[in-house]
Structure formats: structure tokens, C-alpha cells
Scaffold this motif. Structure first.
Motif, mmCIF file in Angstrom:
data_model
loop_
_atom_site.group_PDB
_atom_site.id
_atom_site.type_symbol
_atom_site.label_atom_id
_atom_site.label_comp_id
_atom_site.label_asym_id
_atom_site.label_seq_id
_atom_site.Cartn_x
_atom_site.Cartn_y
_atom_site.Cartn_z
ATOM 1 N N SER A 1 0.848 -1.191 0.000
ATOM 2 C CA SER A 1 0.000 0.000 0.000
ATOM 3 C C SER A 1 0.884 1.242 0.000
ATOM 4 O O SER A 1 2.029 1.213 0.472
ATOM 5 N N TYR A 2 0.330 2.303 -0.540
ATOM 6 C CA TYR A 2 0.948 3.621 -0.481
ATOM 7 C C TYR A 2 -0.126 4.611 -0.053
ATOM 8 O O TYR A 2 -1.242 4.594 -0.585
ATOM 9 N N LYS A 3 0.203 5.457 0.911
ATOM 10 C CA LYS A 3 -0.767 6.417 1.441
ATOM 11 C C LYS A 3 -0.124 7.794 1.502
ATOM 12 O O LYS A 3 1.026 7.928 1.919
ATOM 13 N N ARG A 4 -0.877 8.789 1.086
ATOM 14 C CA ARG A 4 -0.432 10.175 1.228
ATOM 15 C C ARG A 4 -1.588 11.006 1.756
ATOM 16 O O ARG A 4 -2.666 11.039 1.160
ATOM 17 N N ILE A 5 -1.381 11.627 2.910
ATOM 18 C CA ILE A 5 -2.339 12.564 3.486
ATOM 19 C C ILE A 5 -1.702 13.946 3.414
ATOM 20 O O ILE A 5 -0.665 14.193 4.032
ATOM 21 N N GLY A 6 -2.295 14.834 2.637
ATOM 22 C CA GLY A 6 -1.718 16.157 2.455
ATOM 23 C C GLY A 6 -1.729 16.969 3.735
ATOM 24 O O GLY A 6 -2.542 16.742 4.643
ATOM 25 N N ASP A 7 -0.815 17.921 3.838
ATOM 26 C CA ASP A 7 -0.795 18.825 4.988
ATOM 27 C C ASP A 7 -2.142 19.535 5.087
ATOM 28 O O ASP A 7 -2.659 20.057 4.094
ATOM 29 N N PHE A 8 -2.717 19.558 6.291
ATOM 30 C CA PHE A 8 -4.071 20.085 6.420
ATOM 31 C C PHE A 8 -4.228 21.192 7.465
ATOM 32 O O PHE A 8 -5.303 21.779 7.579
ATOM 33 N N LEU A 9 -3.196 21.485 8.246
ATOM 34 C CA LEU A 9 -3.277 22.582 9.201
ATOM 35 C C LEU A 9 -2.483 23.775 8.686
ATOM 36 O O LEU A 9 -1.321 23.650 8.304
ATOM 37 N N GLU A 10 -3.131 24.939 8.676
ATOM 38 C CA GLU A 10 -2.482 26.148 8.195
ATOM 39 C C GLU A 10 -1.424 26.624 9.196
ATOM 40 O O GLU A 10 -1.614 26.553 10.407
ATOM 41 N N ASN A 11 -0.301 27.101 8.661
ATOM 42 C CA ASN A 11 0.725 27.747 9.467
ATOM 43 C C ASN A 11 1.019 29.108 8.836
ATOM 44 O O ASN A 11 1.898 29.219 7.963
ATOM 45 N N PRO A 12 0.281 30.147 9.248
ATOM 46 C CA PRO A 12 0.488 31.462 8.625
ATOM 47 C C PRO A 12 1.848 32.074 8.939
ATOM 48 O O PRO A 12 2.279 32.991 8.235
ATOM 49 N N VAL A 13 2.525 31.577 9.953
ATOM 50 C CA VAL A 13 3.831 32.130 10.313
ATOM 51 C C VAL A 13 4.857 31.846 9.222
ATOM 52 O O VAL A 13 5.653 32.708 8.856
ATOM 53 N N ALA B 1 3.454 36.697 20.359
ATOM 54 C CA ALA B 1 4.442 35.970 19.561
ATOM 55 C C ALA B 1 3.801 35.121 18.480
ATOM 56 O O ALA B 1 4.422 34.883 17.437
ATOM 57 N N ILE B 2 2.572 34.632 18.698
ATOM 58 C CA ILE B 2 1.963 33.714 17.730
ATOM 59 C C ILE B 2 1.069 34.427 16.724
ATOM 60 O O ILE B 2 0.450 33.773 15.877
ATOM 61 N N ARG B 3 0.945 35.750 16.811
ATOM 62 C CA ARG B 3 0.120 36.461 15.840
ATOM 63 C C ARG B 3 0.625 36.208 14.420
ATOM 64 O O ARG B 3 1.832 36.139 14.192
ATOM 65 N N PRO B 4 -0.314 36.037 13.448
ATOM 66 C CA PRO B 4 -1.756 36.308 13.486
ATOM 67 C C PRO B 4 -2.615 35.162 14.011
ATOM 68 O O PRO B 4 -3.835 35.225 13.904
ATOM 69 N N VAL B 5 -2.009 34.109 14.532
ATOM 70 C CA VAL B 5 -2.793 33.000 15.075
ATOM 71 C C VAL B 5 -3.463 33.444 16.360
ATOM 72 O O VAL B 5 -2.833 34.076 17.221
ATOM 73 N N VAL B 6 -4.747 33.095 16.514
ATOM 74 C CA VAL B 6 -5.514 33.421 17.705
ATOM 75 C C VAL B 6 -5.931 32.116 18.376
ATOM 76 O O VAL B 6 -6.547 31.244 17.742
ATOM 77 N N ALA B 7 -5.579 31.961 19.650
ATOM 78 C CA ALA B 7 -5.910 30.733 20.376
ATOM 79 C C ALA B 7 -7.417 30.576 20.506
ATOM 80 O O ALA B 7 -8.163 31.549 20.572
ATOM 81 N N GLY B 8 -7.867 29.315 20.536
ATOM 82 C CA GLY B 8 -9.284 29.033 20.710
ATOM 83 C C GLY B 8 -9.548 27.551 20.561
ATOM 84 O O GLY B 8 -8.718 26.798 20.035
ATOM 85 N N ILE B 9 -10.722 27.111 21.021
ATOM 86 C CA ILE B 9 -11.078 25.696 20.936
ATOM 87 C C ILE B 9 -11.081 25.220 19.491
ATOM 88 O O ILE B 9 -10.656 24.111 19.176
ATOM 89 N N GLY B 10 -11.530 26.070 18.589
ATOM 90 C CA GLY B 10 -11.574 25.702 17.177
ATOM 91 C C GLY B 10 -10.375 26.148 16.374
ATOM 92 O O GLY B 10 -10.405 26.086 15.138
ATOM 93 N N ASN B 11 -9.302 26.582 17.041
ATOM 94 C CA ASN B 11 -8.129 27.078 16.330
ATOM 95 C C ASN B 11 -7.439 25.953 15.567
ATOM 96 O O ASN B 11 -6.936 25.002 16.158
ATOM 97 N N ARG B 12 -7.404 26.069 14.256
ATOM 98 C CA ARG B 12 -6.767 25.056 13.408
ATOM 99 C C ARG B 12 -5.569 25.649 12.672
ATOM 100 O O ARG B 12 -5.231 25.221 11.576
ATOM 101 N N GLN B 13 -4.937 26.642 13.296
ATOM 102 C CA GLN B 13 -3.720 27.230 12.754
ATOM 103 C C GLN B 13 -2.583 27.021 13.750
ATOM 104 O O GLN B 13 -2.734 27.297 14.939
#
Length: 774
Positions: free
Chosen positions: A181-193, A249-261
Motif C-alpha cells: 500500500s501507499y498512502k499520502r495525506i496532504g498537509d491540512f493545518l495552516e501555518n500562517p507564520v 508571539a503567535i500572531r496572526p494565530v488566535v488561540a481558541g477551541i476551534g483554532n486550526r492554525q
């Protein structure tokens, strides 16, 4: 629990009732109906129809099984995997060969015949690393006729998987099977930094099996495999940030329960390489006991880098004052790790023919060497004591303008003040484990409907440890000044066992009751460069159950109630002294509850399968537990002076064991109907719901994941002989967002900073599958 799904899913291929479900939970082929234990069975069709990718996905079909953050639990009990000396309480096995460490258990599901989930202590037949249960992944055997299958799966956001297998006879006595088998899962979390995504995964597996009939009664099967996995990350996201310096330091990332960055510097990665071989020799005389020899070798190498602080800091930042840690800003921390695990095992097993008295007996030997190297690089803004602290806003670089005026500075980076070596730490650890065991179990039919079972295992374990440092380092993130090497060893001899009684109420209705004495050998806690002892863990497990095969085999029901008490439970807790997770005895714990599963075929076109697990997994006694941070917010935390040192601890009695939902249910409904002589239409809906879970042993109120439910649906068209199938599917159709692990920021322990991991399944995904069979 759910999971006698082999029959229900296989039955969709034919119009007859499901076949008898056969399991090897007691190291012999036996019907699940008459096996006096709670066993979940997930068959190949269930895996394929649910598009399960890896062993983590098995939690969707077995409610007693939970996996998150590298931690595997059955009935709420398991051992965390960070400490290199930590042996699993829930083990994974491949074709009956137990894997030595939890990190080896995260496999792609390639060419799997079925998965058996054995719940509760299994030490009587499987040894020391199964004090809470065992997950046995059984791969497909070479076939006696030519067959082949292939599947291409495509999912949005750059996910692809290709699987293929071919099997058949080469000669009258030799059969081969090759799969991959071969599996590839693309990067899915944004890193704006850094301007790109992370947390992708790429892996491949190749397995070959050969079965040779050496004679009419002697058979040899050789299985070899190799696999590789590459992952970017895993990077965590900030769930809660109370420190304004970190928030800046982490801006523009904003912490939160739904934060996916994520806000890391993008250097985290993990690579795994593994090669293994199993040789199974079986002598099966026509009317005598079967003698088997199972030899196995597995070598697993991993290496990786982790941006532990979760921030993109390149230089230390100033917080505007002195923190409770005595620094003048948040700590920068990255670490790199290399690990090699080499294990050998040998089992000799004698199994009697079926009859009124039947037995299984054997000898087992196991040897494992784990070599681990951990390197840390850190820096932090510190007060120098040479001048007043500068009036800089929080989040400013750690640079005192007084330097420009030729005056003594009030702050400096640690590595500037004391040199680059002050920000380095490294530790090398070697763990050698040896096990020798003799085991046996006897089933005696003392009456036409009553069978008694008794089993024992006598085992000897020895574990030796060597810890050394290439150079001295200092707290808070070093491992001490002792260069070592520090050596230690522990050994033990113990007896574990099981008794059970099975009463067949009717030929299609069976009940049982059992008692199991579990044992997990003592080991060490490698706290930085020091070695501490962890006492043996013991358990007393009680279980009653009922199994029914009704309606001419079209309805199978399995129910169980269990109660297990653990003494000196081995788990992991965070050590502020070494800034790492270390193994410890967590006093006494208890898990109790009920499990229910069923498979049903109401009509020849409709099949159902599902399960329910209610589990109360709690800490009964742990007076010296860890406080959560900041300790001022922990109402259980008590401060004491011990030998002149300040010690903080919390009584965790009554707390939940981590990642243990009280209630978890799943239900799968599948409908298949022919629309012509050659074409079949089908559809499936699968729903799994679980209660809230606490991820932190210290009972931090900020590390609770709320209840959630996942709905997967699929529909497709295929040929009636199943040679071709096209399926469209949706995973997590309701787009439920959930965290696979939540934890306290252990780098900056003076603030309420909470981080979390996300699985790609925590968002809605659409995909398609094209499957071929011959």
C-alpha cells in the motif's frame, strides 16, 4: 465494544446467513460463541466498507478501544508512551506476535483478514504487556487459488491511498501472497507564520507471505514486511493562551477551541522505518496435538524533531517582568530524537485437538533492546541582576537598551549571558529487556453443558538500563550535571492466571464467568539522567458474559459486565525536574462497566452491526499525584516542605483515567440490493458517539474534550460478483470538530496555556473509491 463485524460485513457478499465467527483469542481456533471472554472482531469487509486507513481508525468500530495522543486504551486503561522504559498495558500484535512498544502499534491496515480486540488482562496466554488488553492484527494468508485485488482511494485535501494484493499457488506445495500500500495525506493545518501547511503523512508498506507444505502434516509460513512513514509535524495548536507575551508571539494565530492554525517554525517531522519477519512452523498430525514454533524479529527505527514550545520564536522575548519560573520571558524549546528498537521472540506451543478435555501449553522467550538519544536546544530571557529591568512592552526582543549606552544590562538571553552550551542538553538511554515464560490453559467439559477453564503463566523478567549524557546540562530543561553513565536493573518472577466457567444454556446461547489475575513487571523511571524504580502492577479482573447466535445465525449478540481493580497502576506524569513525562505508580485504579455488541441481518439485503460500552474508569487512590499548572488554580494542590525542599502534590482520588469516555456507542447500517443480473447498488451509514473525556491525569479542567458524534456515509455501484465497485463517501458528514489530545503547556508552566492536536477526521471530508477483485 462492537465489534463482531466480520460476519455482518462478510454476509453482504452472499444471500445466506453469516458464517460462524472464528477467533484465536485463546491461541486456538474457536467459535466466538463458545469463547468465555469479551472479544471484538472487526473483519476485512468491515474495514474496507468503512474505509479505515490505520489502526487509529479501529476506534470507530470498537467502543471499548480509545486512541489519542499516542496513547492506547481498552476499557479506559492504558499506558502512555513517552518514557522509554514504559511498557504498554494495551499491546498490539501482528499475527500473534506482540509488539514491544506502543510506538510500533500505529500501522496502516494493509491486507488484513480481521482484527481481534481482547478486552481486560490477557497475561495468562500473552505475557506481561497486556494487563489491560490486546489488539491482534491478523493478516491474510496465501490462498490455494489465484486471486487478486486492488483499490484506489482519493479524498479531498490531497489524500490518496493505493492498495493491492495478489495470492495463489506456485506449485502443489507452495503458495505465495504479496501485498502493498501507499498512502499520502496532504498537509491540512495552516501555518500562517511560515506560509505553508503542516501535519501531512506519507507512508508505504510491502508484505510478502509464503506457505510451504513440507509434508502432509508439516506446514511452514514465512511472513516478511517493511514499511516507512514520514510525517510533517505533528504540530499542535494553541487552545488557550493567558500569557500576553505568547499571544503576541503567535500572531496572526488566535488561540481558541476551534483554532486550526499552528504557529511553529515548521521544523517538526517524524520518520519511521521498520522491517520484520515471522516464521511459523506447524506440525498437525491427523489425530494428535498440534505443535507450533513461532519465531519473530522486528527492527523499528524512528527519528524526528519537535518544536515543543509551539511558537516561531527565533530569539528570546521579554515578558515585561520576572515570571514565576524566575525568568524574564517564555522559554524557547526544540528537541530532536533518535530511537532504535530491536526485538526477538520465540514461542513453542502445543495445542490439543478439540474434545471434552482440551489444552494449550507453551514456552515463550522475548528479548528487546531500545536505544534512544534525545537532544534539546533552548533559550530564554533572564534577569541579570546587574541593573534594573528595562521598561519594554511585553513581547519585545530580549535586548536591554542599556547596552547601547554602555551600561550593565538588566536582561539578556541565557545563551548570551552564559554561552551557547547553556542552552543545550542531551541524554542517551539504553533499555534491555528479557522475558522467559511458561504458560498453559485447560478446558474440561465436566457436564454436557458446563465447561471449566483454568490457566497459569509463570514468567521471569529482567530489565537493565543505562543512562548517560554527552555533556552536563542544567534545569529547568537540562538533565543535570552527572555525566554518568548511570546503570540499573530490575528483575522479577511472578505467577498470573485465569479461571472461567462456561454454561451453554442452549446450543445457540452461552454464558460465562471468569476471574483473571493480571501482572505487569516492575521497571524503571528514567527521569533525565537518573533511574528510579517503578513497582510491579497487579490486577484482579472479574467478568460475566452472555453470547447468543439467534435466528438461524442472522443475529449475534454479545454482552459482558466487568470489574477490574489495579494496584500500583503504572502510568506517566509530568516531571518538572526534568521537564519531561516519566513513568510512575499512580496508586490504585478501577475500571468497571458493561459492553454490548450485535450483528444482525434482518433481510438478505440489510445488515446491521453496532455496540455500546459504558465504562467507569477512575483513580481510587493516588495521594501524591501531580498538580496541574498554575498550581494556584488547583484546589487539590497542597504545598509541603520535605527535607528542606518545597513539594507540591494533589490527591487525585475520584478522578477519571485519561481519555476514558463513560459512554461510547456505534452503529453501522448497510443495504445492498441487485438491480439487474450483473449490477448491485449499495449504501452505508455509520455513526459513532462518545461522551466527554479528560485527557490529563492531574484532572485539569481545561483539558476536557466535550462529547461528539461522527457520521460517515457512503453509496456505490458494483458488479454482483464484487469484481468491480465504485463508492462515493463522506467522512464526518456533520463536520464535528474535536481534539485528539489536549495538554498543558509544560514548557511555560506558570501560565494557563493549553495546546491541542487535531486529527484530519475532525473536519468533513468527501472521497471516492474504485475497487477491483479477481
Amino acid at each position: 465494544m462492537a465489534s463482531t463485524q466480520t460476519a455482518a460485513q462478510t454476509a453482504t457478499r452472499v444471500e445466506a446467513a453469516p458464517p460462524t465467527i472464528i477467533v484465536t483469542a485463546e491461541k486456538r481456533d474457536a467459535p466466538l460463541l463458545t469463547t468465555p471472554a469479551s472479544v471484538g472482531v472487526i473483519g476485512d469487509a468491515a474495514i474496507g466498507n468503512a474505509f479505515l486507513v490505520d489502526t487509529i481508525d479501529l476506534t470507530l468500530l470498537d467502543p471499548s478501544l480509545t486512541i489519542g495522543g499516542g496513547r492506547i486504551r481498552i476499557r479506559g486503561v492504558g499506558t502512555d508512551a513517552f518514557d522509554v522504559a514504559a511498557e504498554p498495558s494495551v499491546s498490539f500484535a501482528v499475527d500473534g506476535v506482540v509488539l514491544g512498544r506502543t510506538g510500533q502499534a500505529f500501522l496502516d491496515l494493509v491486507d488484513v483478514e480481521r482484527v481481534e480486540v481482547l478486552r481486560g488482562p490477557q497475561g495468562t496466554l500473552y505475557g506481561k504487556n497486556v494487563s489491560a488488553g490486546l489488539v491482534n492484527v491478523i493478516t491474510k494468508a496465501p490462498s490455494r487459488r489465484l486471486e487478486a485485488e486492488a483499490e484506489l482511494i482519493a479524498v479531498e485535501q490531497g489524500e490518496y491511498q493505493v492498495k493491492a494484493a495478489v495470492s495463489g499457488p506456485v506449485s502443489e506445495r507452495l503458495r505465495l501472497r504479496l501485498s502493498g500500500s501507499y498512502k499520502r495525506i496532504g498537509d491540512f493545518l495552516e501555518n500562517p507564520v511560515i506560509g505553508r501547511k503542516t501535519n501531512g503523512d506519507e507512508s508505504w508498506t510491502v508484505r510478502g507471505k509464503a506457505t510451504l507444505d513440507l509434508s502432509d502434516s508439516v506446514e511452514a509460513t514465512l511472513s516478511v514486511w517493511t514499511r516507512r512513514g514520514d510525517r510533517t509535524g505533528p504540530d499542535e495548536t494553541f487552545r488557550i493562551v493567558s500569557d500576553p507575551t505568547i499571544a503576541a508571539a503567535i500572531r496572526p494565530v488566535v488561540a481558541g477551541i476551534g483554532n486550526r492554525q499552528v504557529a511553529t517554525d515548521g521544523t517538526s517531522f517524524t520518520r519511521l522505518d521498520e522491517t520484520g519477519a515471522i516464521l511459523d512452523l506447524a506440525w498437525r498430525p491427523d489425530d494428535g496435538a498440534t505443535l507450533r514454533s513461532i519465531s519473530a524479529f522486528i527492527a523499528t527505527k524512528t527519528r524526528g524533531s519537535d518544536d515543543v514550545d509551539g511558537r516561531p520564536d527565533l530569539t528570546p522575548l521579554y515578558s515585561g517582568g520576572i515570571t514565576p519560573l524566575g525568568t524574564a520571558g517564555p522559554i524557547i524549546l526544540t528537541q530532536a530524537n533518535r530511537q532504535k528498537i530491536t526485538q526477538y521472540s520465540q514461542e513453542f506451543r502445543l495445542t490439543s485437538p478439540d474434545g471434552p478435555v482440551q489444552y494449550v501449553a507453551g514456552l515463550y522467550g522475548f528479548k528487546l533492546r531500545l536505544e534512544d538519544s534525545l537532544t534539546r536546544a533552548f533559550d530564554v530571557c533572564i534577569p541579570t541582576g546587574l541593573n534594573l529591568l528595562p521598561a519594554l512592552p511585553p513581547g519585545s526582543p530580549c535586548f536591554d537598551p542599556a547596552l547601547l549606552r554602555g551600561q550593565p544590562p538588566g536582561i539578556l538571553p541565557l545563551t548570551t549571558a552564559f554561552g551557547a552550551a547553556a542552552g543545550r542538553a542531551a541524554v542517551d538511554r539504553v533499555v534491555d529487556t528479557e522475558t522467559a515464560a511458561a504458560f498453559g490453559q485447560v478446558d474440561v467439559r465436566v457436564a454436557p453443558r458446563l465447561t471449566l477453564t483454568g490457566g497459569l503463566q509463570l514468567q521471569y523478567d529482567r530489565t537493565a538500563f543505562t543512562v548517560s549524557q554527552p555533556f552536563p546540562s542544567q534545569p529547568p530543561l537540562g538533565f543535570g550535571a552527572d555525566l554518568g553513565p548511570t546503570r540499573g536493573a530490575t528483575d522479577s518472577t511472578a505467577l498470573s492466571g485465569r479461571v472461567a466457567a462456561r454454561f451453554d444454556i442452549r446450543p445457540d446461547l452461552s454464558s460465562y464467568a471468569s476471574y483473571t489475575r493480571g501482572y505487569k513487571s516492575p521497571t524503571a523511571s528514567l527521569q533525565g539522567a537518573t533511574v528510579g524504580r517503578v513497582d510491579a502492577e497487579t490486577s484482579n479482573a472479574f467478568e460475566i458474559g452472555l453470547k447468543a447466535n439467534l435466528a438461524d445465525g442472522r443475529l449475534f449478540i454479545q454482552a459482558a459486565a466487568f470489574w477490574t481493580d489495579y494496584r500500583n497502576f503504572q502510568t506517566e506524569a509530568f516531571s518538572p525536574a526534568s521537564a519531561s513525562f516519566v513513568l510512575t505508580n499512580a496508586g490504585n485504579t478501577r475500571t468497571r462497566g458493561i459492553e454490548l455488541s450485535l450483528t444482525a441481518r434482518p433481510t438478505r439485503h440489510l445488515s446491521l452491526s453496532g455496540g455500546l460500552s459504558y465504562t467507569d474508569a477512575t483513580i481510587r487512590r493516588f495521594p501524591q499525584g501531580q498538580c496541574f499548572a498554575p498550581t494556584a488554580l488547583d484546589p487539590r494542590c497542597v504545598t509541603r516542605i520535605v527535607n528542606g525542599a518545597v513539594v507540591q502534590s494533589a490527591d487525585l482520588a475520584g478522578g477519571d483515567l485519561p481519555n476514558s469516555p463513560d459512554l461510547k456507542v456505534n452503529l453501522t447500517v448497510r443495504y445492498e440490493a441487485p438491480v439487474s443480473e450483473t449490477v448491485t447498488l449499495f449504501g452505508q451509514a455509520a455513526f459513532v458517539w462518545q461522551d466527554k473525556v479528560q485527557y490529563d491525569l492531574s484532572q485539569n479542567p481545561n483539558t476536557i474534550q466535550g462529547a461528539y458524534g461522527l457520521l460517515d456515509v457512503s453509496a456505490g455501484i458494483g458488479s454482483r460478483d464484487e469484481r468491480v465497485q465504485l463508492t462515493l463517501f463522506a467522512k464526518n458528514l456533520l463536520d464535528q470538530r474535536w481534539s485528539s489530545f489536549i495538554f498543558q503547556d509544560f514548557v511555560q508552566r506558570d501560565s494557563v496555556n493549553i495546546l491541542q492536536f487535531f486529527d484530519k477526521r475532525s473536519s468533513r471530508l468527501f472521497g471516492a473509491s474504485l475497487r477491483f477483485r479477481y
